[in-house]
Design a protein around this motif. Sequence first.
Motif, mmCIF file in Angstrom:
data_model
loop_
_atom_site.group_PDB
_atom_site.id
_atom_site.type_symbol
_atom_site.label_atom_id
_atom_site.label_comp_id
_atom_site.label_asym_id
_atom_site.label_seq_id
_atom_site.Cartn_x
_atom_site.Cartn_y
_atom_site.Cartn_z
ATOM 1 N N HIS A 207 0.826 -1.210 0.000
ATOM 2 C CA HIS A 207 0.000 0.000 0.000
ATOM 3 C C HIS A 207 0.857 1.255 0.000
ATOM 4 O O HIS A 207 0.410 2.322 -0.416
ATOM 5 C CB HIS A 207 -0.931 0.019 1.217
ATOM 6 C CG HIS A 207 -2.182 -0.769 1.025
ATOM 7 N ND1 HIS A 207 -2.248 -2.123 1.222
ATOM 8 C CD2 HIS A 207 -3.414 -0.388 0.611
ATOM 9 C CE1 HIS A 207 -3.477 -2.545 0.966
ATOM 10 N NE2 HIS A 207 -4.209 -1.520 0.593
ATOM 11 N N TYR A 210 1.216 3.366 -3.135
ATOM 12 C CA TYR A 210 0.200 4.356 -3.501
ATOM 13 C C TYR A 210 0.726 5.785 -3.300
ATOM 14 O O TYR A 210 0.479 6.677 -4.123
ATOM 15 C CB TYR A 210 -1.038 4.195 -2.614
ATOM 16 C CG TYR A 210 -2.079 3.235 -3.111
ATOM 17 C CD1 TYR A 210 -2.772 2.420 -2.217
ATOM 18 C CD2 TYR A 210 -2.396 3.143 -4.451
ATOM 19 C CE1 TYR A 210 -3.742 1.545 -2.650
ATOM 20 C CE2 TYR A 210 -3.369 2.268 -4.890
ATOM 21 C CZ TYR A 210 -4.043 1.463 -3.984
ATOM 22 O OH TYR A 210 -5.001 0.598 -4.413
ATOM 23 N N TYR A 238 -0.195 3.934 6.813
ATOM 24 C CA TYR A 238 -0.702 2.564 6.898
ATOM 25 C C TYR A 238 0.419 1.565 6.684
ATOM 26 O O TYR A 238 0.592 0.626 7.457
ATOM 27 C CB TYR A 238 -1.803 2.382 5.844
ATOM 28 C CG TYR A 238 -2.457 1.018 5.834
ATOM 29 C CD1 TYR A 238 -2.308 0.169 4.739
ATOM 30 C CD2 TYR A 238 -3.246 0.587 6.888
ATOM 31 C CE1 TYR A 238 -2.927 -1.062 4.712
ATOM 32 C CE2 TYR A 238 -3.862 -0.654 6.866
ATOM 33 C CZ TYR A 238 -3.707 -1.478 5.775
ATOM 34 O OH TYR A 238 -4.317 -2.702 5.739
ATOM 35 N N GLY A 388 -6.083 0.444 11.903
ATOM 36 C CA GLY A 388 -6.553 0.334 10.528
ATOM 37 C C GLY A 388 -7.776 1.201 10.299
ATOM 38 O O GLY A 388 -7.891 1.894 9.282
ATOM 39 N N ILE A 389 -8.691 1.185 11.265
ATOM 40 C CA ILE A 389 -9.904 1.978 11.135
ATOM 41 C C ILE A 389 -9.556 3.459 11.061
ATOM 42 O O ILE A 389 -10.103 4.209 10.252
ATOM 43 C CB ILE A 389 -10.868 1.701 12.305
ATOM 44 C CG1 ILE A 389 -11.470 0.306 12.146
ATOM 45 C CG2 ILE A 389 -11.967 2.743 12.375
ATOM 46 C CD1 ILE A 389 -12.288 -0.158 13.316
ATOM 47 N N TRP A 392 -7.909 4.271 7.568
ATOM 48 C CA TRP A 392 -8.808 4.208 6.431
ATOM 49 C C TRP A 392 -9.953 5.221 6.536
ATOM 50 O O TRP A 392 -10.505 5.649 5.523
ATOM 51 C CB TRP A 392 -9.335 2.791 6.225
ATOM 52 C CG TRP A 392 -8.311 1.905 5.613
ATOM 53 C CD1 TRP A 392 -7.526 0.977 6.242
ATOM 54 C CD2 TRP A 392 -7.898 1.901 4.231
ATOM 55 N NE1 TRP A 392 -6.670 0.396 5.348
ATOM 56 C CE2 TRP A 392 -6.872 0.935 4.115
ATOM 57 C CE3 TRP A 392 -8.291 2.612 3.102
ATOM 58 C CZ2 TRP A 392 -6.244 0.661 2.897
ATOM 59 C CZ3 TRP A 392 -7.662 2.345 1.887
ATOM 60 C CH2 TRP A 392 -6.654 1.379 1.790
ATOM 61 N N THR A 393 -10.296 5.615 7.769
ATOM 62 C CA THR A 393 -11.277 6.696 7.915
ATOM 63 C C THR A 393 -10.694 7.987 7.355
ATOM 64 O O THR A 393 -11.359 8.709 6.601
ATOM 65 C CB THR A 393 -11.650 6.898 9.394
ATOM 66 O OG1 THR A 393 -12.094 5.660 9.930
ATOM 67 C CG2 THR A 393 -12.750 7.938 9.540
ATOM 68 N N ALA A 395 -8.261 8.174 5.166
ATOM 69 C CA ALA A 395 -8.101 8.015 3.727
ATOM 70 C C ALA A 395 -9.432 8.209 3.015
ATOM 71 O O ALA A 395 -9.503 8.869 1.967
ATOM 72 C CB ALA A 395 -7.537 6.633 3.408
ATOM 73 N N LYS A 396 -10.483 7.657 3.607
ATOM 74 C CA LYS A 396 -11.803 7.790 2.990
ATOM 75 C C LYS A 396 -12.194 9.251 2.868
ATOM 76 O O LYS A 396 -12.713 9.686 1.828
ATOM 77 C CB LYS A 396 -12.840 7.028 3.816
ATOM 78 C CG LYS A 396 -14.237 7.099 3.230
ATOM 79 C CD LYS A 396 -15.226 6.295 4.047
ATOM 80 C CE LYS A 396 -16.655 6.668 3.597
ATOM 81 N NZ LYS A 396 -17.668 5.993 4.391
ATOM 82 N N PHE A 399 -10.289 10.697 -0.011
ATOM 83 C CA PHE A 399 -10.814 10.220 -1.290
ATOM 84 C C PHE A 399 -12.130 10.913 -1.620
ATOM 85 O O PHE A 399 -12.384 11.260 -2.777
ATOM 86 C CB PHE A 399 -11.038 8.701 -1.247
ATOM 87 C CG PHE A 399 -9.783 7.889 -1.293
ATOM 88 C CD1 PHE A 399 -9.620 6.802 -0.454
ATOM 89 C CD2 PHE A 399 -8.764 8.199 -2.185
ATOM 90 C CE1 PHE A 399 -8.462 6.036 -0.498
ATOM 91 C CE2 PHE A 399 -7.595 7.439 -2.227
ATOM 92 C CZ PHE A 399 -7.446 6.355 -1.375
ATOM 93 N N SER A 400 -12.963 11.103 -0.618
ATOM 94 C CA SER A 400 -14.263 11.697 -0.915
ATOM 95 C C SER A 400 -14.136 13.167 -1.293
ATOM 96 O O SER A 400 -15.067 13.750 -1.831
ATOM 97 C CB SER A 400 -15.207 11.535 0.277
ATOM 98 O OG SER A 400 -14.676 12.213 1.383
ATOM 99 N N MET A 402 -11.864 14.105 -3.429
ATOM 100 C CA MET A 402 -11.236 14.132 -4.756
ATOM 101 C C MET A 402 -12.148 14.712 -5.809
ATOM 102 O O MET A 402 -13.338 14.437 -5.831
ATOM 103 C CB MET A 402 -10.837 12.696 -5.151
ATOM 104 C CG MET A 402 -9.397 12.383 -4.793
ATOM 105 S SD MET A 402 -9.059 10.606 -4.782
ATOM 106 C CE MET A 402 -9.443 10.162 -6.441
#
Lengths: 402, 392
Positions: A207, A210, A238, A388-389, A392-393, A395-396, A399-400, A402
Amino acid sequence: MEDCLSKKIEITVSEAEKRTGRNAMNMQETYTAYLIETRAVESQNEGQCSPVDSLWRRYSEFELLRNYLLVTFPHIVVPPLPEKRADFVWHKLSADNMDPDFVERRRIGLENFLLRVASHPVLCRDNIFYSFLTQESGWKEMVNETGFQLKADSRLKALNATFRVKNPDKRFTELKHYSDELQSVISHLLRVRARVADRLYGVYKVHGNYGRVFSEWSAIEKEMGDGLQSAGHHMDVYAASIDDILEEEEHYADQLKEYLFYAEALRAVCRKHELMQYDLEMAAQDLTSKKQQCEELATGTVRTFSLKGMTSKLFGQENPEQREAKIKVLEEQIQEGEEQLKSKNLEGRDFVKSAWADIERFKEQKNHDLKEALISYAVMQISMCKKGIQVWTNAKECFSKM
Amino acid sequence: DASLAEANSFSPSMPTSPASMINQYKFEEEPELRDLFITVDDPESHITAIETFITYRVVTKTSRSEFDSSEYEVRRRYQDFLWLKSKLEEAHPTLIIPPLPEKFIMKGMVERFNDEFIETRRKALHKFLNRIADHPTLTFNEDFKIFLTAQAWELSSHKKQGPGLLSRMGQTVRAVASSVRGGVKNRPEMFTEMNDYMETFSQKINVLDKIAHRIYKEEREYFNEMKEYGPIHTLWSASEEDIADSLKGVASCIDRCCKATEKRMAGLSENLLPIIHEYVLYSEILMGVLKRRDLIQGELDSKVDALASKRAEKDAITEEIGKLEDKVECANNALKADWERWKQNMQYDMRSAFTNVAENNLHYYEECLATWESFLTSQTVDLHVEEDSEDQ
């Protein structure tokens, strides 16, 4: 009941140091020495800082100590040493004995060994053990002077007994079975765990790729740029997080390894029982045959075939004086034999009693330790999931945008 | 969302989740404006003396007046899709025609027609047709209509009409000839920017494709090892008494995390991987579109050069130049509009694809967390309070 040593003194293996020296064949060698520090507990309670005694020991000296304990206390499940060479490694870990991570984990393992011995009701009273902790020079000579190596049972003798013993205590047979299963299942588990760790490492690290691509891509994007860039950063976080996670898991693996090696200690006690039982059976058999011989000579009847009997038949009977002499010798031997048998019997029963007491103590310790280890494993997994949560929270969110 | 539910209702054989539905249908405009609904399903194998091939069922439902009927069902093979794509490219050289799945995948293909391959292809073909249907210009293309409605024999006979192989070759020759002059020197700034963008984008999307595949591979290998990990604890519990329950608990946690990891993998292969792959194809398509625009411009440029040297046919050439100037302007405008549309779609697709990845990972970790937390609760309930607080 007197308190265990561990309640009176604090023991730590606080440092590890690389040393070079000359070995028995006068060749240069590199080894690691470990600093053992001891400090009396009582004076701490009075608010004083008691002096620390310290000395350096290397792994081979620990081995010598343990071998001494094994021979001197065959009815005790003697705590195992951490592994000599790195085993069950996954790819990131080095199998090199000089690797700092391996040395560090070994340091912890050696400290654990000393603490186990110090808190054992029987082992902690041993003088050699106490000297190991407190007397730097002359300790090796002291151990060798006990002559324990001579008392050790030969491997061959033990193997022979294992095969030929007729009536071992059922509990020991079951225990031996259990220790085989324990060893097999833990080593299987450790092997698979290492592979799982390897794979998990791969998932996290890949990962990390990325990060760079997102960054380069964001350079040509207007609206997507910020989201990509910051998401990439979180992917880097991560990827980096796995190192600590797996390092913690290594300690869990070490806890399991300790019980993997304990299985061998259990088997050693079973072997001793088999040896003693076999010894007893042989002695009883010998006594029986002597009694029979005696009877035959006394009554003149030959019940069992014996070469001596045949030859005396062919080449002439003995005269009554010779027979009387023989009977007398045999009667003496029988007397001796019966006394020996009695004491062997007693020894055997004592052994079984005290060994079983220690085995019960061990079982409780094992159940407690392993349950705690499993719980700590769950705690580690929970921590990994929470990390992890979080990542990724974040990261989310990027991403949203973008 | 009622319209999405409707869109799903006439494709009973399609196993699409709501999330992927949104991806497939909703690009920009509200779905209520759509009057053309297409599904691709039911792959069937056909074996003849010469070859084996697969046909797919294409069902079209429409309320458009130019369609004689409101519902059509035809069968099409991959070749037919290729034909459609080339006709669209021909008719609209500077529009961005959606990507078709590749003819075949190089690595790891034992059998040309294994189920996974067919399903992946089916989904891609479905997307292809729907993207055309959503395109403001392409949706009204005549060949597209014929593709959706004509019976097999009708389609073959229609295919045989139109510019033949020779004339297409002629086009290519002319194209090559004018590409020598390129049409690059008079290229408007905007298209140079587009070109530069596409070069970098193409690079990055290809790297992303590799990364995404690598992640999938690593996750699958992790899953394979995890499958073995849980059962060992169960095996161990058989030799134990006191700790048997704890061991079984750990085994069950690991098994559940294993299933969760399988779900995460599936999410990757159903969502991110196909989308990134499409954009890999898109980047090639876009480079092609930009080249074609350059060629059209090149035609104009070479005529302008010709005008400078050939004084004799001045009038004729000037007229030609006029036509070509219109052609260039149309081409440029078409591309410009389509580019904006493509960029918006790309942004949407990427945002939703990566957000989906993040969500899949969140679900994965949340499920694993719940599993281990409930195990922990069950274990620490009967432990000493002292130990309880140590764990926290």
